[in-house]
Scaffold this motif. Sequence first.
Motif, PDB file in Angstrom:
ATOM      1  N   MET A  33       1.410  -1.559  -8.803  1.00  0.00           N
ATOM      2  CA  MET A  33       1.566  -1.176  -7.392  1.00  0.00           C
ATOM      3  C   MET A  33       0.608  -0.064  -6.997  1.00  0.00           C
ATOM      4  O   MET A  33       0.563   0.337  -5.842  1.00  0.00           O
ATOM      5  N   GLY A  34      -0.083   0.499  -8.002  1.00  0.00           N
ATOM      6  CA  GLY A  34      -0.919   1.662  -7.737  1.00  0.00           C
ATOM      7  C   GLY A  34      -0.150   2.956  -7.822  1.00  0.00           C
ATOM      8  O   GLY A  34      -0.629   4.014  -7.391  1.00  0.00           O
ATOM      9  N   ALA A  35       1.053   2.913  -8.402  1.00  0.00           N
ATOM     10  CA  ALA A  35       1.887   4.098  -8.571  1.00  0.00           C
ATOM     11  C   ALA A  35       1.786   4.610 -10.002  1.00  0.00           C
ATOM     12  O   ALA A  35       1.176   3.973 -10.870  1.00  0.00           O
ATOM     13  N   GLU A  36       2.399   5.758 -10.268  1.00  0.00           N
ATOM     14  CA  GLU A  36       2.374   6.368 -11.591  1.00  0.00           C
ATOM     15  C   GLU A  36       3.746   6.190 -12.242  1.00  0.00           C
ATOM     16  O   GLU A  36       4.770   6.573 -11.661  1.00  0.00           O
ATOM     17  N   GLU A  50       2.472   0.478 -12.371  1.00  0.00           N
ATOM     18  CA  GLU A  50       1.019   0.668 -12.329  1.00  0.00           C
ATOM     19  C   GLU A  50       0.348  -0.393 -11.468  1.00  0.00           C
ATOM     20  O   GLU A  50      -0.641  -0.111 -10.773  1.00  0.00           O
ATOM     21  N   LYS A  82       1.417   3.155  -3.357  1.00  0.00           N
ATOM     22  CA  LYS A  82       0.282   3.778  -4.039  1.00  0.00           C
ATOM     23  C   LYS A  82       0.469   5.291  -4.147  1.00  0.00           C
ATOM     24  O   LYS A  82       0.789   5.967  -3.168  1.00  0.00           O
ATOM     25  N   GLY A  83       0.266   5.814  -5.358  1.00  0.00           N
ATOM     26  CA  GLY A  83       0.323   7.245  -5.591  1.00  0.00           C
ATOM     27  C   GLY A  83       1.707   7.813  -5.854  1.00  0.00           C
ATOM     28  O   GLY A  83       1.829   8.989  -6.213  1.00  0.00           O
ATOM     29  N   GLU A  96       0.824  -1.219   0.000  1.00  0.00           N
ATOM     30  CA  GLU A  96       0.000   0.000   0.000  1.00  0.00           C
ATOM     31  C   GLU A  96       0.856   1.267   0.000  1.00  0.00           C
ATOM     32  O   GLU A  96       0.418   2.319  -0.480  1.00  0.00           O
TER      33      GLU A  96
END
Length: 342
Positions: A182-185, A180, A164-165, A161
Amino acid sequence: MKPLRWLGNALLITCLSTSAAFAEEVTLTVHHFLSPKSNAHTKMVQAWADKVAKESNNQIKFELFPAMAMGGKPSELYGQVRDGTADIVWTLLGYTPGVFPRAEVYELPLVHNGSAAATTIALNATMDMLADDFKDIKVLFLHSNDGNVIHSATKPVRTFEDAKGMKLRTPSRTGSWVIEGMGAEAVGLPVPELPEAMSKGAIDGALTTLEIVPALKLQELDKYVTELPDGDRFGTAIFMFAMNKDSYNNLPDDLKKVIDNNSGMKVAADIGKMWEEFEQTGVDALASAKVERIVLSADEAAKFKAANEKVVARWIEESKTKGFDGAALVEKARAAIAEAAK
């Protein structure tokens, strides 16, 4: 006396012809994107060029151009060697997304398992299944590094978590999918631009190697580095050392043989071992700067693995639109890496 005179003249002509054949000198340009102080330049590119020059009795000479000194951007290196602007280049396949779809299989997490040595041997051992990717150039050898970890200048990644972000530089198209997941950019940048982007806060960090740390002085920017347990990695990057086809074909046969003797499987084990050893310089630099290295727990690593399984599945599904069997390539690549690791 006439037969002896004829024999003497024949020997003279033969000697002169042989001398002329070996007297032909060729100068080849070598272009790449890292600094002249990087491991890649000093210990691989320069060392390779010196070895080839020596084995050719200095009939092959090289002009080395690190740090894009011949001009252009890293993403243009493939085009430069294909079109003959440079005779030889060392570049990252990920700089030209979509051009090498089959070779991407070795970038994937859960295919590459953290060993530059095993993946480099496997790459060169399976060139037959990758050949369509490289039909416009002469590949001298392919290699990987030990693989990607998460570098962060802003916050620690101790859990799935936590990522993320975040904005993370990606080394490749498949690396973007990992980020992506991982919820990252994912942010696409050639690696030489990474330090400036991190220092200005344009990105939080990067998915890249430990080896690159000293060359980019990432130990001055990193606060945390996150790794998977047991030496596993978040995929890797694949590099090629390649030659323009005409530059190779125009060489006389004796000089082609020297190039061939320093290509493919004849150098793969040494190149792979070299890239494994390079990593220690990055580990040492991070330790000196007191950058925290975080190894994920088994439970957290399992969450990343689940996300990475989706990356592999996505790649296989996409391959169906590109005219090859991605599932078969994944199976063959894993088997080749396992064999190389024995």
